[in-house]
Write an enzyme that holds these catalytic residues in place. Structure first.
Site, PDB file in Angstrom:
ATOM      1  N   LYS A 194       2.239  -2.018  16.180  1.00 16.51           N
ATOM      2  CA  LYS A 194       3.543  -2.050  15.063  1.00 16.51           C
ATOM      3  C   LYS A 194       4.180  -0.975  14.394  1.00 16.51           C
ATOM      4  O   LYS A 194       5.328   0.261  13.917  1.00 16.51           O
ATOM      5  CB  LYS A 194       3.848  -2.369  14.273  1.00 16.51           C
ATOM      6  CG  LYS A 194       5.140  -2.817  13.732  1.00 16.51           C
ATOM      7  CD  LYS A 194       4.505  -4.016  11.898  1.00 16.51           C
ATOM      8  CE  LYS A 194       6.241  -3.713  11.169  1.00 16.51           C
ATOM      9  NZ  LYS A 194       5.679  -5.268   9.765  1.00 16.51           N
ATOM     10  N   GLU A 242       0.164  -5.057  11.693  1.00 18.01           N
ATOM     11  CA  GLU A 242       0.422  -6.083  11.649  1.00 18.01           C
ATOM     12  C   GLU A 242       0.711  -7.003  13.261  1.00 18.01           C
ATOM     13  O   GLU A 242       1.040  -7.892  13.005  1.00 18.01           O
ATOM     14  CB  GLU A 242       1.863  -5.690  10.134  1.00 18.01           C
ATOM     15  CG  GLU A 242       0.807  -5.984   9.736  1.00 18.01           C
ATOM     16  CD  GLU A 242       2.340  -5.556   8.551  1.00 18.01           C
ATOM     17  OE1 GLU A 242       3.802  -5.428   9.033  1.00 18.01           O
ATOM     18  OE2 GLU A 242       1.781  -5.968   7.596  1.00 18.01           O
ATOM     19  N   TRP A 292       0.571  -1.280  -0.101  1.00 17.50           N
ATOM     20  CA  TRP A 292       0.068   0.026   0.067  1.00 17.50           C
ATOM     21  C   TRP A 292       0.690   1.160   0.001  1.00 17.50           C
ATOM     22  O   TRP A 292       0.057   2.493   0.414  1.00 17.50           O
ATOM     23  CB  TRP A 292      -0.763  -0.114   0.873  1.00 17.50           C
ATOM     24  CG  TRP A 292      -0.545   0.164   2.266  1.00 17.50           C
ATOM     25  CD1 TRP A 292       1.288   0.158   3.318  1.00 17.50           C
ATOM     26  CD2 TRP A 292      -0.934   0.838   3.169  1.00 17.50           C
ATOM     27  NE1 TRP A 292       1.469   0.323   4.090  1.00 17.50           N
ATOM     28  CE2 TRP A 292      -0.002   0.637   4.757  1.00 17.50           C
ATOM     29  CE3 TRP A 292      -1.877   1.384   4.213  1.00 17.50           C
ATOM     30  CZ2 TRP A 292      -0.157   1.619   6.376  1.00 17.50           C
ATOM     31  CZ3 TRP A 292      -2.057   2.185   4.663  1.00 17.50           C
ATOM     32  CH2 TRP A 292      -1.469   1.800   6.116  1.00 17.50           C
ATOM     33  N   ASP A 293       1.929   1.153   0.000  1.00 18.62           N
ATOM     34  CA  ASP A 293       3.144   2.414  -0.169  1.00 18.62           C
ATOM     35  C   ASP A 293       2.077   3.266  -0.835  1.00 18.62           C
ATOM     36  O   ASP A 293       2.823   4.821  -0.785  1.00 18.62           O
ATOM     37  CB  ASP A 293       4.728   1.698  -0.069  1.00 18.62           C
ATOM     38  CG  ASP A 293       4.798   0.613   0.335  1.00 18.62           C
ATOM     39  OD1 ASP A 293       5.626   1.105   1.562  1.00 18.62           O
ATOM     40  OD2 ASP A 293       4.463  -0.568   0.575  1.00 18.62           O
TER      41      ASP A 293
END
Lengths: 801, 801
Positions: free
Chosen positions: B619, B498, B359-360
């Site tokens: 995270k 995540e 998804w960057d």
């Protein structure tokens, strides 16, 4: 709204090749092609499938010279499906009695249908019904539905369903000495009882082509499971199914195929994709429904409606125009937006010209620009990708900038033949057609037209402008200054008229100051200079640096565009080229009397050891092209800029002069002549339009249509309806309308796109009604009779003519 | 304007892998990659070249399970060039004395330079100077210039110049059990004394890769002809040249390579093209000049200028930001406009994630949108081409519409691993990351942002809208109605964080009502409904028919967008997901004390037989992402629509809450946190910005940078400058500005594009100055502090803050 079906009600082996070319169905990704009469006669199938963008280079030795050229290759044949009764002969139309025959291309649905009843030696009567499509909705899928009914017998039939990689390019007789075999087998595989896979690669370009096909048997909704026998070779694979037939219990055979090549985007490997796609495909009827829906939407964008005084003529005219649109959209469908393909002169419907790209875009893009300009954009990017090769060609010839080739294929290099065969004399002759540098003006014209209609500044900035500037630079570099006449000149080129490639008895090829070329160059250089105003300054600066373009160079272009030479003779007859006036007049009547059809005069003269170079004869419009591409106002401005007179009657006098000296050896010629006569000489224009319309359906050139339809002429006839009869011009920021219906027409209705607007146009002999869809943001400008009007989104206006 | 060179002045084998990753030069077509320390040490070359869009599927058996995945393959190594003196040892930095060492990545020129002096066992001193580039101007060409000077000796050197097809993918230690060999040799050929050709194909996808290289020796302008010896294998080919060296007579070795693949457009066959291109290439210096010019123009579009209180900090900050822009433009250069490629999370600079797309884009497109949106358009079309595969994935999972995968490659199918390795424990663990359905919201967000900036209705009509509608349909189909709470819910998904993929002790994976996902879905459904107004009605009608989209379905979407559930706890803390509140608090101090670096808490906990699922630990930003993507006004409207309270302090309270519970295990996390603090808490924001900035240059994750740079974080830091500090938002038809400089900055200058406008922005602590280039046609709207102003083309305005 009447003419939608092209129907043949008798099987005629003589006409089969022509019919197949006309009744082809495809989708711009792959198209099924016409067949030789023999193969159609004895099989239910049609051989071969062209794949767009899949080229193969061939080399052959002719007359001691090596000819290197390219072929658009035939993909493996997926349609191969046939049957026999009780171990008898395989189905063959020539050895049975045909009780009835009905073949129909449903243009609206883009589905080919055939229904026939036959009786064999043993008096068994069988009904066969077929529907065939190449999905426009899922461009990798095609399907063939076959219904077989035993009418008065029972017994076992054996059905063979194959994928056949043994196909060759053999559709054009005069290419028969060239190597027609382009496929190298990679793999054949039977996956299960109904699925076959065949993979091949092209021999030179190493493009992988994968086909996966399923064959299933149905009675209504009931799937019949049959375990086939396998016939497998390295380049051919077939399933043989045996079924019990009873009277009145027809069986329906659905064959669905997926085709992928290694050049497809968004794939891992073409074989994997083909398997996946065919597994997901579903039944014929569902595939057909979505295919028809997609076509319905395409027709909403591309259809039109004419009202003719004679209803039968109306139906016939509409039918053929729609057939043309169908062929056009199959050759360059919306799917080309994601493919690196150009517009082959003969579509994907035959092997003539081997799939090469010429200048036909000039006649095709106007249709697309006003209906779905996104396709034009994609096709212009095809040119852009080959700019590097055009630069290389210019450099190799000692010129600057970019010199696009007359004929080209995969990599954009010049593919024009150096020799061509005169089938009449059997001689191989030198071919100078590559001297038609004017294609470089046509490309600029096309870019500019696209920009005028769409105002797509992104395209112009990133792609269009660079091509325009590099082409302008090429023209400037082949232009020379003549000190004596104080004019710039262009020497040693050819105009569009291919009957003239050299001066009689000259030791070298090429002509000087071809008027069409010189005028186009003036126009091109003006556009190139105009880019400084049109482009965002940031982008113009970037391009100036990248191309090392100085102000001096632009000034030089401007200078040429004011002092180019245009030759004249006989008062203000524009000479086709310098020296044209001293050629001999041709004995038209004598030759017509002697040969009948003289449209390919070049071949006749060559077989008499003469050359058309001696005579005032044209294969096609050359000077007249100027009146086709530009309005009288534009030409008048352009001639004034050059300091030449342009009289009120310059156009009709020139048209008349060249009309009488043209053989119409190109199908494009009648389109152009009908167009330029449409205003000044309506009675002569309509018959030319009708002849142009019939070019392919009656195969006016006697055999060329089965070798491939003529996309330029097909589009040109539709454009006569779209732009010529409506008088549409897109100049500045105005959509100009200047309707003038032929006497035969009562009204004309069509919808077009202009920038962000969708417009409905209705033209009668007395008025024009324009309405815009409400969803645009800004108003638009329309022009009627030198007046401009603002039209708001959602507004309707009517103007008396 | 100071920081342009990344310099290392000592050879450090320990740091070599990191350096190589950072100093890579490429052009988006092919990039040279980082090397393992050993190989760099003993050769002058760097192994390997990634090719964009060239994937290979790999299959391996791990822990009894078959893992099928894809690799972005290494192309044959073209840089291989080394030498030895008088039959001695081949050049090896570890066995010589290094007298001086200077390595420099010139960011402005995108040229890698290295100068070193060495002394060998026999006291021979040699100077070596190298320049290396991959041309951004001619994307198929790369070049390496090497100067060797014998400083105090004379004798014969043997130079080996090779093309090496034996390369493997072996850059990531934990992938070592997977098959790293992807190239199958096809051909090696020595064309003449300086030209070599190597052709290979990828083993599964059968992409052909052709390289042709020329090696020439010069002394100044004098070409030295040397006849080489040939070393030839099926996958390796080298020329060995022997030259006489004299002190102070350096020899210049120019190696130029052309790389083509069978997926390139406008080619006949990749081998032919590579030969042609390398033959035409010219000398290094000319190639470099054009490369530098093209980069100069790119920098004009992408550069910026900051004024920092501390000049040294200014230089350092600018240097790293420019390094990030360089990497970004190498990964996705303007050349991707004609390639079917996406944005790999790790660029083309390392093998981690195997080149996969995640998804960057969400963090990368904003930079491109305001500088060169044509690149965004191309990358969004990459997604569009995979819409069919996303539909297939939705269908296979029992949903409707299109479900884009979390990780994907060539064909767009889900490539997320099902197992991943914890290098700390050596365990292979189940991987549920594919449950991150939120990528489907990011794609819609990206399309909409692109449209807002460019107003590119053609893209939206032909590509964007169909994706939005199909994704909306997917979301609606996985949304369920909860009768008890009278809200819509989304169950069994994962948010961006995540560390949480299931409830503790739950038998199944997935979480319910992830707040980020649910809010994004509400926004997506609103946009989908809005398309009815935004699209031309003709196109919306077409899409409705093609997608079988009814008014009822749109009404249902609208209904969901008004009644979606968002979980809260502790007053108005938005729960990351339902049930988050009942997780255990984590002992941050204890673990920090015990382990030091705890950014990969997941691995630490797993090695202790625990799972982060038990704890309130993240995270990376999850809820906080909402404040990154939407302004307070937008969120306030959205919450109001849903009937939830949104207080003045909702944002700072939530940011603070989650800040204290985040380990920043993703490099994206600090970008997001810096951004959301930039207005409310400037003192905390700047250090996070600086840490984000250092992510790759100091390899904060300890070893991940040599496996590939982090494109999302690199772009995110640049976007902090571009959009966060300027407060740029593009909503409606207004470009909103709301500058707020960090205390450390005095001013900020940049130029951006907005629709047809080019704007220069200058921001100080007290004012903002905006000026537009004069070439646009229409005025534009800018907004400052809730007021909008019209800016005419060429106008300049200044506003006090």
């Amino acid at each position: 709204m009447s003419g939608w079906k092209l129907v043949y009600t008798a099987f005629d082996p003589q006409q089969e090749a022509l019919r197949e070319a006309l009744c082809t169905v495809g989708n711009g990704y792959f198209a099924t092609r016409g067949a030789a009469p023999e193969s159609t006669a004895n099989e239910v199938h049609y051989p071969g499938t062209y794949i767009s963008g899949c080229y193969n280079r061939l080399q052959t030795d002719i007359a001691g010279k090596t000819i290197e050229n390219e072929d658009l290759v035939n993909a493996p044949n997926w349609l191969s499906l046939t049957f026999r009764i009780e171990e008898g002969e395989w189905f063959d139309l020539r050895s049975v009695e045909i009780l009835s025959y009905h073949q129909e291309l449903d243009i609206k649905q883009a589905i080919m249908k055939r229904t026939l009843r036959i009786r064999d030696d043993e008096a068994r009567e069988t009904r066969i019904e077929q529907r065939r499509l190449v999905s426009i909705e899922q461009p990798h899928l095609a399907a063939l539905e076959t219904i077989i009914e035993a009418e008065n017998w029972r017994g076992v039939i054996e059905v063979s369903s194959a994928l056949d990689g043994r196909v060759t390019n053999d559709g054009v007789e005069r290419y028969s000495s060239l190597n027609g075999k382009h496929l190298v087998p990679l793999l054949t595989e039977s996956i299960d009882n109904h699925t076959l896979v065949l993979q091949v690669e092209t021999s030179q370009s190493h493009v992988h082509i994968a086909e996966a096909a399923t064959t299933r048997f149905w009675r209504g909704d009931e799937l019949i499971e049959v375990t086939p026998e396998l016939e497998q070779d390295e380049d051919y694979i077939a399933h043989h199914y045996r079924l019990d037939m009873e009277p009145k219990h027809p069986v329906q055979i659905e064959k669905i195929v997926a085709l992928f090549t290694s050049r497809d985007n968004a794939i891992s490997e073409s074989g994997l994709e083909a398997r996946k796609a065919v597994t997901d495909a579903g039944r014929f009827v569902a595939l057909a429904a979505r295919h028809m829906l997609a076509w319905k939407l395409l027709w909403q964008r591309f259809d039109f409606d004419i009202e003719h005084a004679d209803p039968e003529a109306e139906e016939h005219t509409e039918l053929i125009l729609r057939l043309h649109i169908l062929h056009l959209l199959q050759t360059i469908s919306p799917h080309v937006m994601d493919l690196d393909v150009g517009v082959p002169a003969r579509g994907l419907h035959g092997e003539a010209y081997r799939g090469h790209i010429f200048w036909d875009e000039l006649f095709i893009f106007p249709i697309l620009n006003l209906r779905m300009p996104e396709i034009t954009r994609a096709l212009l990017r095809y040119r852009y990708r080959r700019l590097g090769e055009a630069r290389r060609a210019a450099r190799a010839a000692g010129h600057r900038g970019a010199m696009y080739p007359w004929q080209s294929g995969s990599d954009g290099r010049e593919e024009s033949q150096r020799l061509h065969l005169n089938p009449r004399s059997g001689n191989w002759l030198p071919d100078n057609s590559r001297l038609q540098r004017h294609i470089n003006a046509a490309i600029v014209y096309n870019i500019w037209q696209y920009y005028e209609v769409t105002r797509d500044l992104e395209f112009l900035s990133f792609y269009g402008a660079e091509m325009i500037l590099e082409i302008a630079r090429f023209w400037a570099s082949i232009t020379t200054w003549n000190d004596t006449r104080e004019r710039y000149e262009i020497l040693n080129v050819m105009g569009p008229d291919e009957y003239h490639d050299a001066y009689p008895d000259a030791g070298q090829s090429g002509l000087n100051n071809n008027a069409y070329t010189n005028v186009m160059v003036v126009w091109v250089l003006q556009r190139a200079c105009e880019l400084r105003e049109v482009l965002p300054s940031q982008r113009f600066d970037e391009l100036s640096q990248l191309l090392d373009l100085s102000r001096d160079e632009l000034t030089h272009w401007d200078e040429i565009s004011r002092n180019m030479c245009i030759p004249f003779h006989d008062d203000d007859i524009i000479s086709q080229f310098e020296g044209y006036e001293s050629l001999e007049e041709f004995d038209w009547q004598g030759y017509q009397h002697k040969y009948g059809d003289i449209h390919r005069l070049d071949r006749i003269l060559e077989s008499e050891n003469k050359t058309p170079n001696r005579f005032k004869v044209s294969k096609q419009a050359d000077v007249v092209m100027l009146f086709y591409l530009f309005s009288a106002e534009e030409l008048s401005d352009l001639f004034a800029r050059l300091g030449y007179a342009f009289q009120h009657d310059t156009i009709p006098r020139n048209v008349d002069y060249y009309m009488r000296r043209t053989s119409h050896g190109s199908t494009l010629s009648r389109v152009v002549h009908s167009w330029v006569l449409a205003r000044g000489n309506r009675p002569e224009s309509w018959p030319l339009f009708m002849q142009a319309l019939e070019s392919d359906v009656t195969d006016v050139q006697g055999g060329t249509t089965p070798e491939g339809i003529h996309t330029g002429a097909m589009a040109g006839t539709v454009d006569l309806i779209q732009r010529c009869f409506t008088g549409i011009e897109t100049r500045g920021d105005v959509l100009w309308l200047n309707p003038s219906l032929p006497e035969e027409l009562k009204s004309l209705t069509l919808n077009i796109r202009y920038r962000q607007h969708v417009l409905d146009l209705h033209v009668t002999t007395t008025c024009v009604r324009v309405s815009t869809h409400p969803s645009a943001e800004l108003p638009m400008q329309i022009g009627i009779k030198a007046e401009t009007y603002q039209l708001k989104p959602g507004e309707m206006r009517e103007f008396q003519l």
